[in-house]
Design a protein around this motif. Structure first.
Motif, PDB file in Angstrom:
ATOM      1  N   HIS A   4      27.475  44.453  42.037  1.00  0.00           N
ATOM      2  CA  HIS A   4      28.811  44.612  41.462  1.00  0.00           C
ATOM      3  C   HIS A   4      28.776  44.065  40.036  1.00  0.00           C
ATOM      4  N   LYS A  21      46.190  32.391  32.530  1.00  0.00           N
ATOM      5  CA  LYS A  21      47.028  32.612  33.713  1.00  0.00           C
ATOM      6  C   LYS A  21      47.715  31.318  34.131  1.00  0.00           C
ATOM      7  N   ILE A  78      43.565  38.718  47.925  1.00  0.00           N
ATOM      8  CA  ILE A  78      43.321  38.713  46.479  1.00  0.00           C
ATOM      9  C   ILE A  78      42.757  40.085  46.119  1.00  0.00           C
ATOM     10  N   CYS A  79      43.335  40.711  45.128  1.00  0.00           N
ATOM     11  CA  CYS A  79      42.925  42.059  44.717  1.00  0.00           C
ATOM     12  C   CYS A  79      42.987  43.039  45.889  1.00  0.00           C
ATOM     13  N   GLY A  80      43.973  42.851  46.768  1.00  0.00           N
ATOM     14  CA  GLY A  80      44.172  43.764  47.885  1.00  0.00           C
ATOM     15  C   GLY A  80      43.218  43.583  49.054  1.00  0.00           C
ATOM     16  N   ARG A  95      35.975  35.410  44.815  1.00  0.00           N
ATOM     17  CA  ARG A  95      37.353  35.614  45.275  1.00  0.00           C
ATOM     18  C   ARG A  95      38.006  34.304  45.701  1.00  0.00           C
ATOM     19  N   ASP A  98      39.206  33.022  42.451  1.00  0.00           N
ATOM     20  CA  ASP A  98      40.377  33.800  42.035  1.00  0.00           C
ATOM     21  C   ASP A  98      41.622  33.361  42.802  1.00  0.00           C
ATOM     22  N   LYS A  99      41.473  33.174  44.104  1.00  0.00           N
ATOM     23  CA  LYS A  99      42.604  32.791  44.955  1.00  0.00           C
ATOM     24  C   LYS A  99      43.128  31.408  44.576  1.00  0.00           C
ATOM     25  N   ASP A 102      45.063  31.694  41.417  1.00  0.00           N
ATOM     26  CA  ASP A 102      46.351  32.326  41.734  1.00  0.00           C
ATOM     27  C   ASP A 102      47.332  31.311  42.312  1.00  0.00           C
TER      28      ASP A 102
END
Length: 118
Positions: A4, A21, A78-80, A95, A98-99, A102
């Motif tokens: 990725h 953010k 996160i991101c769906g 992730r 990221d979470k 957030d």
């Protein structure tokens, strides 16, 4: 199978977005750094060096001194995608981060973000 794109991206390239953010919601860079240190076990000096060196996400997590064992308590979407359902280890770590950012931006107290038991 190709990696990725995020795996080879420099953490330093995404880091300012984490800060922005957080700051938009009256949180601080210091809190973002605390989250990253909690998750990875890096000291502030080690984190700064990783950012300065342009370390990619895959290497950043692979070289982390000690991934926090409480990170498996991080759940949600996160991101769906549900974090707890991600199978690829590096993507799961990304992730998790990221979470946590957030949650910081949503105003959660640091004790809850860092999964501290009372």
């Amino acid at each position: 199978m190709t990696k990725h794109k995020i795996f080879t991206m420099s953490v330093a390239k995404v880091y300012p977005h984490y800060i922005t953010k957080a700051e938009k919601k009256n949180r601080t860079k210091a809190e973002v750094d605390e989250i990253i240190r909690w998750l990875t076990g890096y000291s502030q000096e080690e984190l700064d060096a990783q950012l300065e060196n342009g370390t990619d996400f895959e290497t950043f997590f692979a070289q982390a001194p000690e991934m926090n064992p409480s990170r498996n308590l991080i759940t949600g979407v996160i991101c769906g995608v549900r974090v707890e359902e991600i199978e690829e280890p590096t993507m799961k770590e990304i992730r998790y981060l990221d979470k946590l950012v957030d949650e910081l931006a949503k105003g959660k107290p640091m004790e809850k973000i860092l999964r501290k038991t009372v």
